[in-house]
Enzyme design. Structure first.
Site, mmCIF file in Angstrom:
data_model
loop_
_atom_site.group_PDB
_atom_site.id
_atom_site.type_symbol
_atom_site.label_atom_id
_atom_site.label_comp_id
_atom_site.label_asym_id
_atom_site.label_seq_id
_atom_site.Cartn_x
_atom_site.Cartn_y
_atom_site.Cartn_z
ATOM 1 N N ASP A 119 3.179 -6.302 -14.450
ATOM 2 C CA ASP A 119 3.480 -7.579 -13.815
ATOM 3 C C ASP A 119 4.957 -7.520 -13.425
ATOM 4 O O ASP A 119 5.831 -7.398 -14.295
ATOM 5 C CB ASP A 119 3.219 -8.721 -14.794
ATOM 6 C CG ASP A 119 3.392 -10.096 -14.165
ATOM 7 O OD1 ASP A 119 4.204 -10.219 -13.214
ATOM 8 O OD2 ASP A 119 2.741 -11.041 -14.622
ATOM 9 N N GLU A 151 2.903 -1.695 -8.898
ATOM 10 C CA GLU A 151 1.916 -2.551 -8.242
ATOM 11 C C GLU A 151 1.008 -3.150 -9.302
ATOM 12 O O GLU A 151 0.368 -2.422 -10.064
ATOM 13 C CB GLU A 151 1.094 -1.758 -7.234
ATOM 14 C CG GLU A 151 -0.004 -2.562 -6.546
ATOM 15 C CD GLU A 151 0.511 -3.841 -5.881
ATOM 16 O OE1 GLU A 151 -0.067 -4.923 -6.135
ATOM 17 O OE2 GLU A 151 1.482 -3.752 -5.116
ATOM 18 N N PRO A 175 0.791 -1.242 0.000
ATOM 19 C CA PRO A 175 0.000 0.000 0.000
ATOM 20 C C PRO A 175 0.821 1.287 0.000
ATOM 21 O O PRO A 175 0.248 2.377 0.001
ATOM 22 C CB PRO A 175 -0.813 -0.113 1.296
ATOM 23 C CG PRO A 175 0.078 -0.894 2.203
ATOM 24 C CD PRO A 175 0.779 -1.896 1.325
ATOM 25 N N CYS A 216 6.193 -10.643 5.068
ATOM 26 C CA CYS A 216 5.646 -10.544 6.424
ATOM 27 C C CYS A 216 5.086 -11.893 6.856
ATOM 28 O O CYS A 216 4.018 -11.990 7.461
ATOM 29 C CB CYS A 216 4.595 -9.444 6.518
ATOM 30 S SG CYS A 216 3.302 -9.531 5.272
#
Length: 341
Positions: free
Chosen positions: A194, A163, A143, A266
């Site tokens: 991509d 993105e 984000p 993450c």
């Protein structure tokens, strides 16, 4: 699918729902990979009421009064003066308690004063060692938190934020608009390519490349209220390392010889972390691991690190009083030797 309900410590209201299928899946994998540490990590991941949030101040609309207030509340700065390549212009404050400030609303034309984030997500940014004037690629940028953090550290000559997901792309654009002034926006390009094709589109273009890859986001996946989505995520999990390797191969192509590449996720998953980096190192004779163990020794006061078996890789795991992570970070360098794709 059985859902376990969580209560907040403060008022006992329904907070979030844990997806038992995902938790069972994690239990089976991470109890093997993390050993005894998993019990503590699990207890924190399923208890959002104990999560901590860091406050990254925006140097383009600096909140001096807020900074004073944070000091009075007992917040302390992260990294400041402790890492040789940590810019003095990047200031991040954190509390040892799960104290979360309210998020600022997006207002067109007004820059936000701070960004709330998991403090461990700044480690990939610092590992990139951004310098003024460099050409930088944030391959999976939405984000936008890491792009914003990069711009707190230095003023690149060119920042390419990419993105592939159209919905997340809109989120990225709004984040940049909320934190970055117009003159600096002019050196930022936002694209919807991509990421696996970026290397062929812009070979050997960038001084630094950040690949914050799509992954098994352990925190959010645990709270999949949609049972079908949860089942789909689990079934597709084995395919993620293939995508991650392809993104890294593309990033290697886009990186100039002598440039630095940082990979991050993450998730706690070894298959998406250490194994992905091992695959890249084993298949590219022009990519060298960079030792970043110094970050772990310097930041051990604020983060808990699990062994990775790699000098180039760090894994932050949530711990009591230090609930940051999961965050895996690996640092690589492209040499001038013969290419091997």
């Amino acid at each position: 699918m059985v859902l376990t309900r969580l209560k907040t410590k403060s008022d006992g209201k329904l907070a979030k729902q844990i997806c038992k299928a995902v938790l069972d899946h994690f239990e089976k994998q991470y109890s093997k990979e993390l050993g005894d540490s998993w019990d503590t990590v699990r207890d924190i991941l399923i208890s959002p009421s104990c999560w901590q949030y860091a406050v990254l101040l925006n140097r383009f609309n600096y909140p001096f009064e807020l900074e004073k207030d944070l000091h009075l509340k007992g917040y302390h700065t992260l990294f400041q003066g402790s890492l040789p390549y940590c810019s003095q212009s990047m200031k991040c404050y954190l509390s040892r308690t799960p104290d979360r400030m309210p998020s600022e609303r997006h207002q067109t034309g007004n820059l936000k004063k701070y960004y709330l984030l998991n403090a461990a997500s700044l480690l990939p940014v610092l590992a990139l060692e951004l310098r003024d004037g460099e050409k930088v690629l944030d391959l999976c940028a939405a984000p936008g938190g890491k792009s914003v953090a990069l711009l707190q550290c230095a003023c690149p000559g060119y920042l390419h934020c990419n993105e592939y997901d159209s919905l997340r792309l809109r989120w990225l654009r709004q984040t940049l608009e909320s934190f970055i002034p117009q003159p600096l926006i002019n050196v930022i390009k936002v694209s919807e390519l991509d990421g696996r094709e970026m290397g062929d589109a812009q070979p050997e273009t960038f001084d630094k490349v950040l690949v914050d890859a799509p992954c098994s986001n352990d925190r959010s996946w645990l709270f999949s209220s949609d049972s079908q989505k949860a089942a789909y995520r689990i079934s597709q999990r084995r395919n993620l390392p293939v995508l991650q390797v392809e993104l890294l191969r593309s990033a290697v192509k886009a990186l100039r010889p002598g440039g630095l590449l940082v990979y991050s996720t993450c998730t706690l998953s070894k298959a998406e972390n250490q194994d992905v980096i091992s695959e890249i190192l084993n298949s590219h004779n022009n990519i060298m691991p960079m030792d970043i163990k110094g970050i772990a020794s310097t930041c051990s006061k604020d983060f808990t690190f699990a062994p990775t078996g790699q000098e180039c890789g760090l894994l932050v795991i949530p711990d009591k009083g230090k609930t940051w992570g999961p965050m895996y970070v690996a640092k690589l360098k492209k040499s001038w030797s013969t290419r091997k794709w």
